[in-house]
Write a protein that holds these residues in place. Sequence first.
Motif, mmCIF file in Angstrom:
data_model
loop_
_atom_site.group_PDB
_atom_site.id
_atom_site.type_symbol
_atom_site.label_atom_id
_atom_site.label_comp_id
_atom_site.label_asym_id
_atom_site.label_seq_id
_atom_site.Cartn_x
_atom_site.Cartn_y
_atom_site.Cartn_z
ATOM 1 N N VAL A 1 0.408 -1.054 0.120
ATOM 2 C CA VAL A 1 -0.473 -0.095 0.144
ATOM 3 C C VAL A 1 0.646 1.240 -0.179
ATOM 4 N N LEU A 2 0.755 2.188 -1.256
ATOM 5 C CA LEU A 2 1.452 3.601 -0.872
ATOM 6 C C LEU A 2 1.486 4.199 0.322
ATOM 7 N N ARG A 3 1.626 4.325 0.779
ATOM 8 C CA ARG A 3 1.814 5.536 1.579
ATOM 9 C C ARG A 3 1.717 7.351 1.737
ATOM 10 N N ALA A 4 1.817 8.089 1.675
ATOM 11 C CA ALA A 4 2.219 9.080 2.386
ATOM 12 C C ALA A 4 3.226 9.588 3.085
ATOM 13 N N LYS A 5 4.531 10.570 2.473
ATOM 14 C CA LYS A 5 5.945 9.750 2.970
ATOM 15 C C LYS A 5 5.575 11.833 3.906
ATOM 16 N N LYS A 6 6.274 11.240 5.230
ATOM 17 C CA LYS A 6 6.420 12.350 6.335
ATOM 18 C C LYS A 6 7.598 13.604 5.538
ATOM 19 N N TRP A 7 7.029 14.540 6.450
ATOM 20 C CA TRP A 7 8.532 15.463 6.220
ATOM 21 C C TRP A 7 9.385 15.632 5.579
ATOM 22 N N TYR A 8 9.941 14.633 7.247
ATOM 23 C CA TYR A 8 11.432 15.192 7.278
ATOM 24 C C TYR A 8 11.917 13.965 5.705
ATOM 25 N N GLU A 9 10.768 12.736 5.385
ATOM 26 C CA GLU A 9 11.725 12.112 4.607
ATOM 27 C C GLU A 9 12.315 12.253 3.318
ATOM 28 N N SER A 10 12.492 14.033 2.973
ATOM 29 C CA SER A 10 12.783 14.359 1.866
ATOM 30 C C SER A 10 14.669 14.557 2.246
ATOM 31 N N PHE A 11 14.699 14.385 3.346
ATOM 32 C CA PHE A 11 15.854 14.430 3.985
ATOM 33 C C PHE A 11 16.585 13.664 4.649
ATOM 34 N N ARG A 12 17.985 13.261 4.479
ATOM 35 C CA ARG A 12 18.760 12.110 5.244
ATOM 36 C C ARG A 12 17.802 12.708 7.053
ATOM 37 N N TRP A 13 17.941 11.229 7.594
ATOM 38 C CA TRP A 13 17.499 11.895 8.878
ATOM 39 C C TRP A 13 17.028 9.933 9.964
ATOM 40 N N PHE A 14 17.877 10.446 11.017
ATOM 41 C CA PHE A 14 17.976 9.841 11.735
ATOM 42 C C PHE A 14 17.682 9.630 13.327
ATOM 43 N N TYR A 15 18.182 9.054 14.624
ATOM 44 C CA TYR A 15 17.966 9.254 15.711
ATOM 45 C C TYR A 15 19.413 8.824 17.085
ATOM 46 N N THR A 16 19.928 10.243 17.512
ATOM 47 C CA THR A 16 21.377 9.436 18.076
ATOM 48 C C THR A 16 20.398 8.778 18.779
ATOM 49 N N SER A 17 21.480 8.173 19.806
ATOM 50 C CA SER A 17 21.416 7.058 20.619
ATOM 51 C C SER A 17 21.183 7.729 22.320
ATOM 52 N N ASP A 18 20.857 8.942 21.884
ATOM 53 C CA ASP A 18 20.408 10.071 23.013
ATOM 54 C C ASP A 18 19.045 10.199 22.851
ATOM 55 N N GLY A 19 18.436 9.831 21.737
ATOM 56 C CA GLY A 19 17.110 9.588 21.476
ATOM 57 C C GLY A 19 17.142 11.663 20.669
ATOM 58 N N LEU A 20 17.722 11.950 20.346
ATOM 59 C CA LEU A 20 17.250 13.194 19.655
ATOM 60 C C LEU A 20 17.122 12.808 17.697
ATOM 61 N N PHE A 21 16.256 13.082 17.310
ATOM 62 C CA PHE A 21 16.171 13.517 15.589
ATOM 63 C C PHE A 21 16.840 14.358 15.351
ATOM 64 N N ILE A 22 17.467 13.812 13.985
ATOM 65 C CA ILE A 22 18.187 14.604 13.440
ATOM 66 C C ILE A 22 17.693 14.579 11.720
ATOM 67 N N ILE A 23 18.396 15.428 11.589
ATOM 68 C CA ILE A 23 18.270 15.717 9.720
ATOM 69 C C ILE A 23 18.943 15.956 9.145
ATOM 70 N N GLY A 24 19.690 16.000 8.458
ATOM 71 C CA GLY A 24 20.106 16.469 6.948
ATOM 72 C C GLY A 24 19.995 16.175 5.413
ATOM 73 N N GLY A 25 20.730 17.528 5.506
ATOM 74 C CA GLY A 25 20.438 17.846 3.347
ATOM 75 C C GLY A 25 20.718 16.588 2.269
ATOM 76 N N ARG A 26 19.817 16.005 1.593
ATOM 77 C CA ARG A 26 20.200 15.171 0.489
ATOM 78 C C ARG A 26 20.510 15.561 -0.566
ATOM 79 N N ASP A 27 20.601 16.001 -1.129
ATOM 80 C CA ASP A 27 21.203 16.909 -1.841
ATOM 81 C C ASP A 27 21.531 18.417 -1.782
ATOM 82 N N ALA A 28 21.615 19.874 -2.882
ATOM 83 C CA ALA A 28 22.409 20.565 -2.705
ATOM 84 C C ALA A 28 21.240 21.505 -2.252
ATOM 85 N N SER A 29 19.919 21.236 -2.986
ATOM 86 C CA SER A 29 18.371 21.862 -3.187
ATOM 87 C C SER A 29 18.053 21.710 -1.427
ATOM 88 N N GLY A 30 18.260 20.285 -1.199
ATOM 89 C CA GLY A 30 18.038 19.637 0.658
ATOM 90 C C GLY A 30 18.640 20.673 1.271
#
Length: 636
Positions: free
Chosen positions: A407-436
């Motif tokens: 089933v296709l799902r709508a992507k959440k806003w942060y999925e257009s970026f690089r994203w992960f959680y740190t070991s401390d539980g902090l949410f991290i996002i980064g640019g995927r390309d120059a426009s990002g």
Amino acid sequence: MARMDLNRYSLFSCLVFASSMDFLSDLELFFLADKLNVLLAGSYVNNIYGLGEDRFLLVTRGMKPIAVNIDLRLGIWTSSEVQVERVTSEQTTAMRKLITGRRIDGVTSPKGERIVMFDLFRGKLVLELFGKGNMLVLDDASVIQFALREEIYRDRSLIRGKTYSLPPSRGRPLLDITSMPPDFEANVPVAKYLGTSISAPRKFIDELLYRLSIDPVRPASSLTDEERRNIIAEAIEMTEEVRRSDTIYIYRDDLHRPSALSFIRLNHLGEGEMINGVLHGLETVFSGLSVGEEAREEGHRRAEIEAQRKALSIHLEKGRTLRELASAMMAGETSKVADIASKAGYMIDGGKLSIDNIVVNLENTSSAASRIYDLAKDVEAGSHKLEAAINRLESSMPVTKKAKVKVLRAKKWYESFRWFYTSDGLFIIGGRDASGNITLLKKRLEAGDLVFHADVPGSPFFILRGKPSEISKIEVATATISFSRAWREGLLAGDVYYVDAAQVSNTAPSGQFLAHGSAMIYGKKEFIKGLKLDLGVGAFDDDGTMKAYCSPITSADRYCDYYVEIVPGRLSQATVAKKVYHMLVENYHDSTPSIEDIQRCLPAGNSDILGLRRGRHTGGNGQVGERHTPVDLRNA
């Protein structure tokens, strides 16, 4: 108003319009294109798959993913599911190379044509939904780059390298009717008169005449001026009904099979079934029709193969029997000859052996055996032809690749970026390309954030918010260097710096140039040196949805049940994605993210796989670290 006899209309339709019913007329496609345009304009072609000889699935990405089903026999419709049984073919691969990643600027349908055009950035995807059906890819000069079926007609050529042109007009489109066409011969029935001079489907012509109580077999020349005006007025009204409609009407035959489909009620066919929502209605009707027809076609083909195999078995057995019979005859084993003939159903009478319709004289044993050997060779030759026929049928069966229905799902806003959680539980996002990178720094950066970057071409910017520990800083720095060009260059370690948000500017000083995707950094930089390029790829449970997850090893170890460790290496990104998928699917099974999603989360460049790891999941107190919600970085 008086109504004409329904049986007479049905009979006339069968006599005058012998061709099969068009489920979507040119008029309906014209307004369907408007609905698809609203839905798809601005999105991008994510992929295209083959689902059968004339069926394709176009998957788009944008505000939400859309699956566009294309059946060149039935029509076009959208759905929220990706069918799993995909047919591999050179044609699908060729189309994929030409249109994947292209922006959809609009969807249109030429007036009076059963054609839908996807206007792509610097080109078009053309669907011809008439005759055998066709699919073409054009460049921005309308030159054909690909044609599913290359055809040469009297008035146009659908050949690669030729300029695409529409088929010759079949009459004035119903959309453009403002007056009656010129008269034909007096004896031409009015239904045929309208059907040959107006580009309109038979269902609408039948309905128009039914509403006006005009006999369809009446000569066209007998129409009064008032009746002619009424025909034009009713045609315009029906066109407006189709334009305004958001309803599908389905009409079925005596076997409950769909026999007609319409955006408006066809009173001459009765009440019909009504489904609210044109797009929903098309999905409901066409999905069932298409899958059912494919299953029937495949069933017929498999039944034919099975019948040929049975015939082959009979031929082979007959050949063996005839050879055994000839051998026994040469050896003078009279009783064995009689026994073999009896078991095979052959009759021996008066010194003669009857094999089917052939009689062999047994007086001369050597001659009889030779004759039977010749019969065996003929049967074996027939067996070879059957084997060749079976091979041809089997080779014509589509080669399919099976996976689960997704089933296709709508992507959440942060999925257009690089994203992960740190070991401390902090949410991290980064640019995927120059426009990002630009979007990240302009729309997501807030006072007090830490910004990570590397003096390496293609380095992303990562944002760290909250009260980070040293391990969180190291994890974000590791992601920054790993998702830079350092990975593609095969470097094993690198340096990263971080600054406060106040030290970052999106504009260059007067007289200086700022490259696309870059930022001005002022003041002191804090460096983290000697970072190892090392990432873990796994599946992350995001509110019940398993998502592809690529992060520094310590993060993947914390948040993934299982993950695959990768470093810069020799295997292509596509190869790594496939290998990672097959390693994860043994543990995640049906919830494993797709190969496409896994590939999207990988760093750019080649990698080596160090192995499958099991995540630890627990901190020192035996509990998973609390995760901060992604909304922390969302500017509402």
